[in-house]
Design a protein around this motif. Structure first.
Motif, PDB file in Angstrom:
ATOM      1  N   TYR A 230       0.842  -1.189   0.000  1.00 18.76           N
ATOM      2  CA  TYR A 230       0.000   0.000   0.000  1.00 18.76           C
ATOM      3  C   TYR A 230       0.883   1.247   0.000  1.00 18.76           C
ATOM      4  CZ  TYR A 230      -3.443  -3.401   1.615  1.00 18.76           C
ATOM      5  OH  TYR A 230      -4.251  -4.511   1.733  1.00 18.76           O
ATOM      6  N   LYS A 231       0.558   2.166  -0.882  1.00 16.79           N
ATOM      7  CA  LYS A 231       1.248   3.448  -0.924  1.00 16.79           C
ATOM      8  C   LYS A 231       0.301   4.490  -0.354  1.00 16.79           C
ATOM      9  CE  LYS A 231       4.122   6.286  -3.947  1.00 16.79           C
ATOM     10  NZ  LYS A 231       4.653   6.434  -5.336  1.00 16.79           N
ATOM     11  N   LEU A 232       0.716   5.128   0.739  1.00 12.85           N
ATOM     12  CA  LEU A 232      -0.153   6.053   1.456  1.00 12.85           C
ATOM     13  C   LEU A 232       0.379   7.477   1.409  1.00 12.85           C
ATOM     14  CD1 LEU A 232      -0.689   3.177   2.824  1.00 12.85           C
ATOM     15  CD2 LEU A 232      -1.392   4.470   4.834  1.00 12.85           C
ATOM     16  N   ASP A 233      -0.550   8.422   1.354  1.00 12.14           N
ATOM     17  CA  ASP A 233      -0.246   9.833   1.586  1.00 12.14           C
ATOM     18  C   ASP A 233      -1.452  10.399   2.319  1.00 12.14           C
ATOM     19  OD1 ASP A 233       0.591  12.421   1.680  1.00 12.14           O
ATOM     20  OD2 ASP A 233       0.839  12.668  -0.480  1.00 12.14           O
ATOM     21  N   MET A 234      -1.410  10.326   3.652  1.00 13.49           N
ATOM     22  CA  MET A 234      -2.562  10.654   4.482  1.00 13.49           C
ATOM     23  C   MET A 234      -2.222  11.768   5.465  1.00 13.49           C
ATOM     24  SD  MET A 234      -4.992   8.580   3.486  1.00 13.49           S
ATOM     25  CE  MET A 234      -6.162   8.978   4.797  1.00 13.49           C
ATOM     26  N   ARG A 235      -3.162  12.710   5.606  1.00 11.64           N
ATOM     27  CA  ARG A 235      -3.095  13.697   6.689  1.00 11.64           C
ATOM     28  C   ARG A 235      -4.088  13.243   7.744  1.00 11.64           C
ATOM     29  NH1 ARG A 235      -2.300  19.881   5.373  1.00 11.64           N
ATOM     30  NH2 ARG A 235      -1.443  19.630   7.467  1.00 11.64           N
ATOM     31  N   LEU A 236      -3.605  13.097   8.964  1.00 12.50           N
ATOM     32  CA  LEU A 236      -4.379  12.442  10.019  1.00 12.50           C
ATOM     33  C   LEU A 236      -4.597  13.364  11.207  1.00 12.50           C
ATOM     34  CD1 LEU A 236      -2.140   9.256   9.905  1.00 12.50           C
ATOM     35  CD2 LEU A 236      -4.462   9.345   8.992  1.00 12.50           C
ATOM     36  N   GLN A 237      -5.816  13.317  11.746  1.00 13.61           N
ATOM     37  CA  GLN A 237      -6.148  13.950  13.010  1.00 13.61           C
ATOM     38  C   GLN A 237      -6.813  12.912  13.893  1.00 13.61           C
ATOM     39  OE1 GLN A 237      -8.623  17.401  12.507  1.00 13.61           O
ATOM     40  NE2 GLN A 237      -7.148  18.502  11.212  1.00 13.61           N
ATOM     41  N   GLN A 238      -7.028  13.270  15.136  1.00 12.82           N
ATOM     42  CA  GLN A 238      -7.670  12.337  16.053  1.00 12.82           C
ATOM     43  C   GLN A 238      -9.102  12.025  15.628  1.00 12.82           C
ATOM     44  OE1 GLN A 238      -6.279  10.631  18.389  1.00 12.82           O
ATOM     45  NE2 GLN A 238      -4.296  11.649  18.493  1.00 12.82           N
ATOM     46  N   ASP A 239      -9.789  12.992  15.020  1.00 12.32           N
ATOM     47  CA  ASP A 239     -11.197  12.788  14.674  1.00 12.32           C
ATOM     48  C   ASP A 239     -11.457  12.674  13.178  1.00 12.32           C
ATOM     49  OD1 ASP A 239     -10.546  15.370  14.071  1.00 12.32           O
ATOM     50  OD2 ASP A 239     -12.359  16.273  14.920  1.00 12.32           O
ATOM     51  N   GLY A 240     -10.414  12.422  12.396  1.00 12.17           N
ATOM     52  CA  GLY A 240     -10.631  12.272  10.963  1.00 12.17           C
ATOM     53  C   GLY A 240      -9.333  12.289  10.171  1.00 12.17           C
ATOM     54  N   ALA A 241      -9.481  12.200   8.850  1.00  9.54           N
ATOM     55  CA  ALA A 241      -8.306  12.145   7.984  1.00  9.54           C
ATOM     56  C   ALA A 241      -8.717  12.405   6.539  1.00  9.54           C
ATOM     57  CB  ALA A 241      -7.623  10.786   8.095  1.00  9.54           C
ATOM     58  N   THR A 242      -7.727  12.715   5.718  1.00  7.40           N
ATOM     59  CA  THR A 242      -7.938  12.858   4.286  1.00  7.40           C
ATOM     60  C   THR A 242      -6.646  12.499   3.571  1.00  7.40           C
ATOM     61  OG1 THR A 242      -8.611  14.356   2.507  1.00  7.40           O
ATOM     62  CG2 THR A 242      -7.313  15.313   4.297  1.00  7.40           C
ATOM     63  N   GLY A 243      -6.779  11.900   2.389  1.00  2.59           N
ATOM     64  CA  GLY A 243      -5.577  11.528   1.647  1.00  2.59           C
ATOM     65  C   GLY A 243      -5.863  10.446   0.635  1.00  2.59           C
ATOM     66  N   SER A 244      -4.796   9.809   0.153  1.00  2.00           N
ATOM     67  CA  SER A 244      -4.919   8.810  -0.907  1.00  2.00           C
ATOM     68  C   SER A 244      -4.218   7.518  -0.540  1.00  2.00           C
ATOM     69  CB  SER A 244      -4.355   9.349  -2.226  1.00  2.00           C
ATOM     70  OG  SER A 244      -2.955   9.570  -2.112  1.00  2.00           O
ATOM     71  N   VAL A 245      -4.731   6.422  -1.102  1.00  2.00           N
ATOM     72  CA  VAL A 245      -4.151   5.094  -0.922  1.00  2.00           C
ATOM     73  C   VAL A 245      -4.062   4.438  -2.293  1.00  2.00           C
ATOM     74  CG1 VAL A 245      -4.391   2.834   0.171  1.00  2.00           C
ATOM     75  CG2 VAL A 245      -5.194   4.886   1.373  1.00  2.00           C
ATOM     76  N   SER A 246      -2.912   3.854  -2.583  1.00  2.00           N
ATOM     77  CA  SER A 246      -2.731   3.134  -3.845  1.00  2.00           C
ATOM     78  C   SER A 246      -2.369   1.687  -3.561  1.00  2.00           C
ATOM     79  CB  SER A 246      -1.627   3.776  -4.693  1.00  2.00           C
ATOM     80  OG  SER A 246      -1.969   5.095  -5.057  1.00  2.00           O
ATOM     81  N   THR A 247      -2.974   0.785  -4.311  1.00  5.42           N
ATOM     82  CA  THR A 247      -2.641  -0.633  -4.245  1.00  5.42           C
ATOM     83  C   THR A 247      -2.131  -1.062  -5.606  1.00  5.42           C
ATOM     84  OG1 THR A 247      -4.828  -1.413  -4.918  1.00  5.42           O
ATOM     85  CG2 THR A 247      -4.511  -0.926  -2.576  1.00  5.42           C
ATOM     86  N   LYS A 248      -1.903  -2.340  -5.761  1.00  2.00           N
ATOM     87  CA  LYS A 248      -1.420  -2.854  -7.039  1.00  2.00           C
ATOM     88  C   LYS A 248      -2.409  -2.575  -8.152  1.00  2.00           C
ATOM     89  CE  LYS A 248      -0.059  -7.185  -9.297  1.00  2.00           C
ATOM     90  NZ  LYS A 248       0.104  -8.652  -9.122  1.00  2.00           N
ATOM     91  N   ASN A 249      -3.693  -2.611  -7.817  1.00  2.00           N
ATOM     92  CA  ASN A 249      -4.710  -2.519  -8.858  1.00  2.00           C
ATOM     93  C   ASN A 249      -5.459  -1.198  -8.918  1.00  2.00           C
ATOM     94  OD1 ASN A 249      -4.381  -5.326  -9.657  1.00  2.00           O
ATOM     95  ND2 ASN A 249      -5.430  -5.865  -7.759  1.00  2.00           N
ATOM     96  N   SER A 250      -5.340  -0.363  -7.909  1.00  2.00           N
ATOM     97  CA  SER A 250      -6.178   0.836  -7.892  1.00  2.00           C
ATOM     98  C   SER A 250      -5.606   1.925  -7.001  1.00  2.00           C
ATOM     99  CB  SER A 250      -7.590   0.478  -7.407  1.00  2.00           C
ATOM    100  OG  SER A 250      -7.525  -0.091  -6.102  1.00  2.00           O
ATOM    101  N   THR A 251      -6.141   3.132  -7.208  1.00  2.00           N
ATOM    102  CA  THR A 251      -5.843   4.281  -6.365  1.00  2.00           C
ATOM    103  C   THR A 251      -7.169   4.936  -5.996  1.00  2.00           C
ATOM    104  OG1 THR A 251      -3.701   4.693  -7.410  1.00  2.00           O
ATOM    105  CG2 THR A 251      -4.707   6.530  -6.234  1.00  2.00           C
ATOM    106  N   PHE A 252      -7.302   5.309  -4.725  1.00  2.00           N
ATOM    107  CA  PHE A 252      -8.538   5.948  -4.290  1.00  2.00           C
ATOM    108  C   PHE A 252      -8.227   6.944  -3.186  1.00  2.00           C
ATOM    109  CE2 PHE A 252      -7.920   1.852  -2.235  1.00  2.00           C
ATOM    110  CZ  PHE A 252      -8.004   2.143  -0.882  1.00  2.00           C
TER     111      PHE A 252
END
Length: 265
Positions: free
Chosen positions: A90-112
């Motif tokens: 998994y390739k991650l680029d996430m901004r994280l807080q205690q009550d939520g998060a936003t960002g992207s995740v990539s796998t071998k087959n997809s990105t979301f």
């Protein structure tokens, strides 16, 4: 009659005191150097901990604990890198807080993209994500049409969907950090380094880092700035510690209902 030989007229040379005095003058700083407080690498040399938070002087277990404590009290962080888990990468680029998060995740087959505000979890992906079939099958016309509508739109993930727990795991700050910062084996101190222009000290699980290697900031709070998992199981960079960012659920015109179980990621 006294005969004076030529040699008797040659004055006798007196030993010069200059070499001895020079020796004494040179010895003084050497003695002072030897008496300096332990910690300097050499007399007059730079102190590697000058201008730091002092963490570099601690033992490896103490440094690891300082990093854990700093991470536990942080309100936000950005996590970017690659993780290998259960055979998947998994390739991650996430901004994280205690009550939520936003960002992207990539796998071998997809990105979301993922967006979580409280318990509300949203997923956004292109049409290819919604038509992907693990068995390699071709989507029928109805599926292709639905995928076109879902392209680049947010889909709210139902809490009873099997994918909810897995996807939410990518947005949980405490869960991700807890799994990343922990080192395995006897913890030892490593070399000094720099991450993003910030001086760091390494702590390793085992002499060769087989239990993971953590870079801890030597400037400001002792945040963990990079973690290399043992056995080549991933490398992540941690930045933007305690920097807040806005989180809000998408507008209604940005969301669509998928209407069935989400595709497996």
């Amino acid at each position: 009659m006294t005969v004076r030989t030529p040699s008797s007229r040659i004055p006798t040379a007196r030993p010069s005191a200059a070499p001895a005095s020079r020796f004494r003058r040179a010895a003084v700083p050497l003695v002072l150097c030897a008496g300096l407080t332990v910690g300097l690498t050499a007399c007059g040399g730079p102190d590697p901990d000058e201008g730091t938070n002092g963490v570099g002087k601690l033992s490896a277990p103490e440094i690891e604990q300082k990093a854990r404590s700093a991470a536990d009290t942080a309100r936000a962080v950005r996590l970017a890198g690659t993780l290998v888990s259960k055979g998947g990468t998994y390739k991650l680029d996430m901004r994280l807080q205690q009550d939520g998060a936003t960002g992207s995740v990539s796998t071998k087959n997809s990105t979301f993209e993922l967006l979580r505000v409280g318990d509300a979890l949203y997923l956004k992906a292109d049409a290819g994500f919604w038509t992907h079939d693990d068995k390699g099958g071709k989507p029928d016309e109805a599926d292709a049409e639905a995928a076109d509508k879902l392209d680049d739109m947010y889909v709210k993930v139902p809490r009873d969907d099997p994918s909810y727990k897995q996807l939410r795991g990518f947005t949980e700050m405490d869960q991700l950090l807890g799994g990343l910062i922990g080192l395995h084996g006897d913890v030892v101190k490593g070399d000094r380094d720099q991450i993003g222009g910030v001086r760091t000290v390494k702590v390793k699980g085992g002499q060769d880092g087989e239990g993971g290697t953590l870079d801890v900031a030597l400037e400001g709070s002792p945040y963990p700035l990079r973690f290399a998992r043992g056995g080549g199981a991933g490398l992540v960079v941690l930045s933007d510690w305690d920097k807040d960012f806005p989180l809000a659920e998408p507008n209604r015109d940005q969301t669509l209902d998928y209407g069935r179980q989400l595709p497996r990621t």
